[in-house]
Design an enzyme around this catalytic site. Structure first.
Site, mmCIF file in Angstrom:
data_model
loop_
_atom_site.group_PDB
_atom_site.id
_atom_site.type_symbol
_atom_site.label_atom_id
_atom_site.label_comp_id
_atom_site.label_asym_id
_atom_site.label_seq_id
_atom_site.Cartn_x
_atom_site.Cartn_y
_atom_site.Cartn_z
ATOM 1 N N SER A 179 0.843 -1.190 0.000
ATOM 2 C CA SER A 179 0.000 0.000 0.000
ATOM 3 C C SER A 179 0.881 1.244 0.000
ATOM 4 C CB SER A 179 -0.956 -0.039 1.193
ATOM 5 O OG SER A 179 -1.978 0.918 1.038
ATOM 6 N N ASN A 180 0.357 2.375 0.428
ATOM 7 C CA ASN A 180 1.141 3.614 0.455
ATOM 8 C C ASN A 180 0.633 4.511 1.589
ATOM 9 O OD1 ASN A 180 -1.041 5.409 -0.667
ATOM 10 N ND2 ASN A 180 -0.844 3.940 -2.347
ATOM 11 N N ARG A 181 1.226 5.687 1.728
ATOM 12 C CA ARG A 181 0.978 6.543 2.907
ATOM 13 C C ARG A 181 -0.306 7.362 2.838
ATOM 14 N NH1 ARG A 181 5.418 10.480 3.523
ATOM 15 N NH2 ARG A 181 4.201 11.095 5.328
ATOM 16 N N ALA B 229 -4.562 7.441 -4.166
ATOM 17 C CA ALA B 229 -3.199 6.993 -4.461
ATOM 18 C C ALA B 229 -3.304 5.501 -4.790
ATOM 19 C CB ALA B 229 -2.298 7.229 -3.261
#
Ligand code: CTP
Length: 215
Positions: A21-23, A88
């Site tokens: 995943s991402n922030r 995102a």
């Protein structure tokens, strides 16, 4: 107008307990949906896994992966006048997703990935007179990359977002962005709260709509 907004990260599972995943925390996209409603529009929010309350008056659809998000956008698009892709979206996913938790002893040290669909590119043929807005979250100067994505994805506006400063981008309540439009038009905004950026974004969309044909 009916404004479809995506927000947050996507999660690409390799087993029931692990994912890529991402922030992203979803704050910017949730603020856009709230600003759309505050300006008198209808807002539908397609949200990746985030821990935020649904803004008042917003219809929310929760998704996990990029493919789930694509399916939700595809099914909501025909009703929408505007799409704002704040999410995102993870560009890659593990090649296989195990049904049961992988055990350390059976895991390989190299993770094989395959590309996810690009949501904006996939739905581009259905754009018609709709207004499509993208985001470009970058760690260098975001404006040239935003201009490249504007052209590559056939968008009406890209929000160039510097995510390298501590007061801008992921997880914080403020943001420093530039609106990049076709024809080299740029609007540099100062550091603002995400709510203020969202209100300016909705106003920019209204201005684009006023000058374009209906869908
Ligand atoms: N986007 C999308 N589908 C993807 C990835 C991104 O629709 N699989 C959208 C994002 O929501 C954003 C825009 O495309 O509005 C730009 O996303 P970004 O991740 O910055 O760009 P990429 O096309 O993934 O390019 P790169 O990784 O080279 O920066």
């Amino acid at each position: 107008m009916k404004i479809l907004v995506t927000a947050g990260p996507t999660r690409e599972h390799l087993d029931p307990v692990r994912f890529l995943s991402n922030r992203s925390t979803g704050k910017m996209g949730f603020a856009v949906a709230a600003a759309a409603v505050a300006a008198g529009h209808e807002a539908v929010l397609v949200a990746g896994p985030v821990s935020l309350d649904t803004p008042e008056g917003v219809r929310r659809i929760d998704v996990v992966s990029a493919r789930d998000m694509l399916a939700a956008v595809e099914s909501e698009l025909s009703e929408a006048d505007v799409l704002v892709m704040c999410a995102a979206v993870a560009d890659w996913r593990p090649k296989t997703e195990a049904a049961l938790k992988l055990k350390k002893g059976t895991m390989a040290p190299v993770l094989e990935l395959e590309p996810n669909p690009d949501i904006l590119r996939t739905i581009a043929p259905r754009k018609g007179g709709r207004i499509f807005v993208g985001f470009a979250a970058e760690t260098g100067d975001p404006v040239p990359e935003a201009a490249r994505k504007l052209a590559a994805k056939g968008l009406d506006m890209v929000v160039a977002n510097d995510v390298s400063a501590p007061d801008s981008g992921f997880a914080v309540d403020t943001n420093r962005v530039t609106f990049v439009r076709p024809g080299g038009r740029r609007t540099y905004l100062p550091l603002l709260t995400k709510a203020e950026v969202a209100a300016r974004l909705v106003a920019a969309v209204e201005e684009i709509a006023a000058r374009s044909q209906p869908k």
